[in-house]
Design a protein around this motif. Sequence first.
Motif, PDB file in Angstrom:
ATOM      1  N   TRP A   1      -4.700   0.835  -6.549  1.00  0.00           N
ATOM      2  CA  TRP A   1      -5.654  -0.033  -5.853  1.00  0.00           C
ATOM      3  C   TRP A   1      -7.091   0.206  -6.300  1.00  0.00           C
ATOM      4  O   TRP A   1      -7.943  -0.676  -6.158  1.00  0.00           O
TER       5      TRP A   1
ATOM      6  N   TYR B   1       0.816  -1.206   0.000  1.00  0.00           N
ATOM      7  CA  TYR B   1       0.000   0.000   0.000  1.00  0.00           C
ATOM      8  C   TYR B   1       0.856   1.265   0.000  1.00  0.00           C
ATOM      9  O   TYR B   1       0.331   2.364   0.098  1.00  0.00           O
TER      10      TYR B   1
ATOM     11  N   ALA C   1      -0.590   4.831  -4.658  1.00  0.00           N
ATOM     12  CA  ALA C   1      -1.136   3.553  -4.178  1.00  0.00           C
ATOM     13  C   ALA C   1      -2.647   3.518  -4.371  1.00  0.00           C
ATOM     14  O   ALA C   1      -3.183   2.532  -4.889  1.00  0.00           O
ATOM     15  N   GLU C   2      -3.335   4.578  -3.993  1.00  0.00           N
ATOM     16  CA  GLU C   2      -4.787   4.614  -4.187  1.00  0.00           C
ATOM     17  C   GLU C   2      -5.138   4.538  -5.667  1.00  0.00           C
ATOM     18  O   GLU C   2      -6.105   3.870  -6.048  1.00  0.00           O
TER      19      GLU C   2
END
Length: 192
Positions: free
Chosen positions: A119, A29, A115-116
Motif C-alpha cells: 500500500w 488490507y 500489506a503496508e
Amino acid sequence: MAEEKRCSWCGEDPLYVAYHDTEWGVPQYDSRTLYEKLMLDGFQAGLSWITILRKRDNFRAAFDGFDPAVVAEYGEADIARLLSDAGIVRHRGKIVATIGNARAWLDVMERGSFAEFMWDFVDGTPLQNTPRSMADVPAQTEASVALSKALKKQGFKFCGPTIVYAVMQACGLVNDHMVDCPRHEAVKRLAR
C-alpha cells in the motif's frame, strides 16, 4: 447489476461476473490475502484469469490455503505432488516461485506488514481512475513498475509490472472499474 453497465471484461460467465461484482477492486488490507492474489496472478501469466479463477479452490487446497509459513517449508516432495496435481497449473517455475515467494513474504513480515509494504506504493490510499473504455486502462503504470522492482529486490519472482498491476486492480490499490459500472462508486466508497 445491469449487464450493459458492468465492466465488459468479465463477459457473461457467472463465475467471472460474481468475481467482478463482489471481489475485483475491493481494497484488501490483509497481508496473507495479498500474498495469495500475487501468487495466483503469477500463475496466470500466459493464461486467462478465468482459467485461474476456475482453479482457485484447487490452488488453495494444493497450497495449504496459501499459508506462507507452511508453503515456505515445501520441499522436493511437495513440488512433485504439485506437478502431478491436474487441478492446478502445473508449471515447475511458478510452483518453485510460489515457495520462494512465501519465504520472501515471511522476510517482509519480520520487518513489518506485507500489506503496508504494498500500500505504500499508492500512499496508503486507492488510486481512483476514471476509465470510460478498456482502452483507458493501462497494462502497467509507474507505480506497478516501482512495486515490481521492490518485490524483486525482496526476492519475489513472477511479479513483473503487468502482473503487479493486475494485483493492484484486483486488490483495490487502484480502482479501474469503468466509470459507468455501478461497482466503480461502490468500490470507491470502500477506500480507507
